[in-house]
Design a protein around this motif. Structure first.
Motif, PDB file in Angstrom:
ATOM      1  N   ALA A   1       0.838  -1.203   0.000  1.00 35.85           N
ATOM      2  CA  ALA A   1       0.000   0.000   0.000  1.00 35.85           C
ATOM      3  C   ALA A   1       0.868   1.247   0.000  1.00 35.85           C
ATOM      4  CB  ALA A   1      -0.923   0.012   1.220  1.00 35.85           C
ATOM      5  N   ASP A   2       0.447   2.263  -0.757  1.00 38.36           N
ATOM      6  CA  ASP A   2       1.149   3.539  -0.707  1.00 38.36           C
ATOM      7  C   ASP A   2       0.597   4.349   0.477  1.00 38.36           C
ATOM      8  OD1 ASP A   2      -1.234   4.831  -1.424  1.00 38.36           O
ATOM      9  OD2 ASP A   2      -0.632   5.196  -3.492  1.00 38.36           O
ATOM     10  N   PRO A   3       1.125   5.536   0.752  1.00 38.58           N
ATOM     11  CA  PRO A   3       0.672   6.296   1.926  1.00 38.58           C
ATOM     12  C   PRO A   3      -0.818   6.627   1.917  1.00 38.58           C
ATOM     13  CG  PRO A   3       2.781   7.135   1.173  1.00 38.58           C
ATOM     14  CD  PRO A   3       2.331   6.151   0.142  1.00 38.58           C
ATOM     15  N   GLN A   4      -1.454   6.660   0.739  1.00 34.95           N
ATOM     16  CA  GLN A   4      -2.885   6.955   0.655  1.00 34.95           C
ATOM     17  C   GLN A   4      -3.744   5.690   0.765  1.00 34.95           C
ATOM     18  OE1 GLN A   4      -0.629   8.466  -1.697  1.00 34.95           O
ATOM     19  NE2 GLN A   4      -0.574  10.072  -0.123  1.00 34.95           N
ATOM     20  N   GLY A   5      -3.088   4.518   0.796  1.00 34.65           N
ATOM     21  CA  GLY A   5      -3.822   3.266   0.894  1.00 34.65           C
ATOM     22  C   GLY A   5      -4.058   2.564  -0.428  1.00 34.65           C
ATOM     23  N   ARG A   6      -3.658   3.164  -1.552  1.00 29.51           N
ATOM     24  CA  ARG A   6      -3.787   2.477  -2.833  1.00 29.51           C
ATOM     25  C   ARG A   6      -2.805   1.307  -2.876  1.00 29.51           C
ATOM     26  NH1 ARG A   6      -4.667   7.853  -4.296  1.00 29.51           N
ATOM     27  NH2 ARG A   6      -6.623   8.160  -5.458  1.00 29.51           N
ATOM     28  N   ILE A   7      -3.250   0.197  -3.451  1.00 23.93           N
ATOM     29  CA  ILE A   7      -2.417  -1.003  -3.382  1.00 23.93           C
ATOM     30  C   ILE A   7      -1.997  -1.483  -4.757  1.00 23.93           C
ATOM     31  CG2 ILE A   7      -3.180  -1.836  -1.142  1.00 23.93           C
ATOM     32  CD1 ILE A   7      -5.226  -3.590  -2.503  1.00 23.93           C
ATOM     33  N   SER A   8      -0.868  -2.188  -4.752  1.00 26.48           N
ATOM     34  CA  SER A   8      -0.342  -2.850  -5.931  1.00 26.48           C
ATOM     35  C   SER A   8       0.113  -4.246  -5.532  1.00 26.48           C
ATOM     36  CB  SER A   8       0.825  -2.053  -6.540  1.00 26.48           C
ATOM     37  OG  SER A   8       1.822  -1.819  -5.560  1.00 26.48           O
ATOM     38  N   ARG A   9       0.335  -5.090  -6.518  1.00 26.61           N
ATOM     39  CA  ARG A   9       0.653  -6.494  -6.256  1.00 26.61           C
ATOM     40  C   ARG A   9       2.039  -6.646  -5.646  1.00 26.61           C
ATOM     41  NH1 ARG A   9      -3.944  -9.785  -6.863  1.00 26.61           N
ATOM     42  NH2 ARG A   9      -5.191  -8.910  -8.566  1.00 26.61           N
ATOM     43  N   GLY A  10       2.145  -7.634  -4.759  1.00 26.22           N
ATOM     44  CA  GLY A  10       3.417  -7.950  -4.119  1.00 26.22           C
ATOM     45  C   GLY A  10       3.629  -7.133  -2.859  1.00 26.22           C
ATOM     46  N   GLY A  11       4.204  -7.743  -1.848  1.00 25.55           N
ATOM     47  CA  GLY A  11       4.456  -7.029  -0.608  1.00 25.55           C
ATOM     48  C   GLY A  11       4.079  -7.881   0.588  1.00 25.55           C
ATOM     49  N   ASP A  12       3.983  -7.260   1.764  1.00 20.22           N
ATOM     50  CA  ASP A  12       3.766  -8.021   2.992  1.00 20.22           C
ATOM     51  C   ASP A  12       2.368  -7.823   3.570  1.00 20.22           C
ATOM     52  OD1 ASP A  12       3.975  -5.455   3.909  1.00 20.22           O
ATOM     53  OD2 ASP A  12       5.517  -5.871   5.412  1.00 20.22           O
ATOM     54  N   LEU A  13       1.432  -7.347   2.766  1.00 27.03           N
ATOM     55  CA  LEU A  13       0.036  -7.275   3.207  1.00 27.03           C
ATOM     56  C   LEU A  13      -0.724  -8.475   2.646  1.00 27.03           C
ATOM     57  CD1 LEU A  13      -0.893  -3.502   2.750  1.00 27.03           C
ATOM     58  CD2 LEU A  13      -0.341  -4.706   4.872  1.00 27.03           C
ATOM     59  N   VAL A  14      -1.384  -9.196   3.528  1.00 25.20           N
ATOM     60  CA  VAL A  14      -2.162 -10.376   3.154  1.00 25.20           C
ATOM     61  C   VAL A  14      -3.634  -9.983   3.061  1.00 25.20           C
ATOM     62  CG1 VAL A  14      -2.890 -12.680   3.893  1.00 25.20           C
ATOM     63  CG2 VAL A  14      -0.523 -11.925   4.289  1.00 25.20           C
ATOM     64  N   TYR A  15      -4.276 -10.290   1.943  1.00 28.72           N
ATOM     65  CA  TYR A  15      -5.714 -10.043   1.852  1.00 28.72           C
ATOM     66  C   TYR A  15      -6.426 -10.967   2.826  1.00 28.72           C
ATOM     67  CZ  TYR A  15     -10.488 -10.061   0.113  1.00 28.72           C
ATOM     68  OH  TYR A  15     -11.851  -9.993   0.026  1.00 28.72           O
ATOM     69  N   GLY A  16      -7.205 -10.374   3.731  1.00 29.49           N
ATOM     70  CA  GLY A  16      -7.825 -11.144   4.794  1.00 29.49           C
ATOM     71  C   GLY A  16      -9.152 -11.779   4.433  1.00 29.49           C
ATOM     72  N   GLY A  17      -9.680 -11.496   3.257  1.00 30.17           N
ATOM     73  CA  GLY A  17     -10.927 -12.118   2.852  1.00 30.17           C
ATOM     74  C   GLY A  17     -12.164 -11.297   3.142  1.00 30.17           C
ATOM     75  N   VAL A  18     -12.011 -10.051   3.561  1.00 29.96           N
ATOM     76  CA  VAL A  18     -13.133  -9.128   3.741  1.00 29.96           C
ATOM     77  C   VAL A  18     -12.877  -7.897   2.893  1.00 29.96           C
ATOM     78  CG1 VAL A  18     -14.177  -7.474   5.355  1.00 29.96           C
ATOM     79  CG2 VAL A  18     -13.923  -9.860   6.028  1.00 29.96           C
ATOM     80  N   GLN A  19     -13.906  -7.440   2.192  1.00 32.16           N
ATOM     81  CA  GLN A  19     -13.773  -6.232   1.385  1.00 32.16           C
ATOM     82  C   GLN A  19     -15.135  -5.577   1.213  1.00 32.16           C
ATOM     83  OE1 GLN A  19     -13.056  -6.661  -2.876  1.00 32.16           O
ATOM     84  NE2 GLN A  19     -14.109  -8.629  -2.929  1.00 32.16           N
ATOM     85  N   ILE A  20     -15.094  -4.322   0.791  1.00 33.49           N
ATOM     86  CA  ILE A  20     -16.235  -3.659   0.174  1.00 33.49           C
ATOM     87  C   ILE A  20     -15.876  -3.481  -1.290  1.00 33.49           C
ATOM     88  CG2 ILE A  20     -17.643  -1.578   0.067  1.00 33.49           C
ATOM     89  CD1 ILE A  20     -17.059  -1.133   3.030  1.00 33.49           C
TER      90      ILE A  20
END
Length: 230
Positions: free
Chosen positions: A152-171
């Protein structure tokens, strides 16, 4: 036009092959963790929001899930003869969910901490977001095998790869599903469209999370629940 979610989609159609023999006679969402079916933990979180409707998609061993969910007022989207994956399954269920953005939930995880749907609801900004994914830093993603999914960038926009795991909840806004020509497809295809438009965002979850997609995840999840006294 509705801009905030009022419906919850539970993904419950999968074969659960990673669970090996545990899903031979039982669909994965009905596997017990600390004496309760996995899907009941998701239902608890969903009901705390008092949504207009809760929908679950069914395919593998649907009779058990139907018998469990129908008496609880959950609407059912049967995927036959083929399973449609997350994107195709969500698109098929839109007539039950209603127009506008919706919550979606995977039913093979355990959350320990604040309700992730409430956090997403409070952070949702439909003016700049087409999807808001609740993600867990890899260090707090228990039972996770492999690397993370996003950065995620500082505004929260995301791109592929990194250490954030999608937790299975979204809007997620569902209108883009209609542009995908396949019948069976992953939500990743919709996310790719949103990423290219700079409208794919993440919210970092402050608690802990456990993947119960593998047999060993059951014991890890039970320990997590005990430590949080959930």
């Amino acid at each position: 036009m509705q801009t905030h979610p009022s419906s919850v989609m539970l993904f419950a159609a999968g074969f659960g092959t990673r669970m090996k023999t545990l899903t031979r006679d039982c669909p994965k969402p009905m596997i017990k963790v600390a004496g309760r079916s996995l899907i009941d933990y998701a239902l608890d979180l969903a009901r705390e929001l008092s949504p207009d409707r809760i929908v679950a998609n069914l395919h593998y061993k649907p009779e058990q899930l139907q018998a469990h969910l129908e008496p609880q007022g959950v609407l059912l989207s049967h995927e036959t003869p083929e399973i449609l994956d997350t994107g195709g399954g969500l698109r098929q269920a839109i007539h039950l969910l209603g127009n506008g953005p919706v919550f979606t939930m995977n039913t093979d995880v355990i959350w320990a901490g604040p309700n992730p749907l409430e956090l997403a609801r409070d952070a949702w900004d439909p003016d700049i977001m087409d999807a808001l994914l609740v993600c867990v830093p890899l260090a707090r993603a228990m039972g996770r095998k492999g690397a993370g999914d996003f950065t995620a960038d500082p505004q929260g926009r995301i791109s592929r790869g990194g250490d954030l795991v999608y937790g299975g909840v979204q809007i997620v806004k569902t209108s883009g599903l209609q542009t995908i020509e396949k019948n069976t497809f992953s939500l990743n295809e919709l996310w790719n469209q949103m990423h290219d438009a700079n409208r794919l965002f993440a919210l970092q979850y402050p608690g802990h999370w456990c993947d119960v997609g593998y047999p060993e995840g059951i014991e890890i999840a039970e320990s997590l629940l005990k430590s949080y006294d959930v």
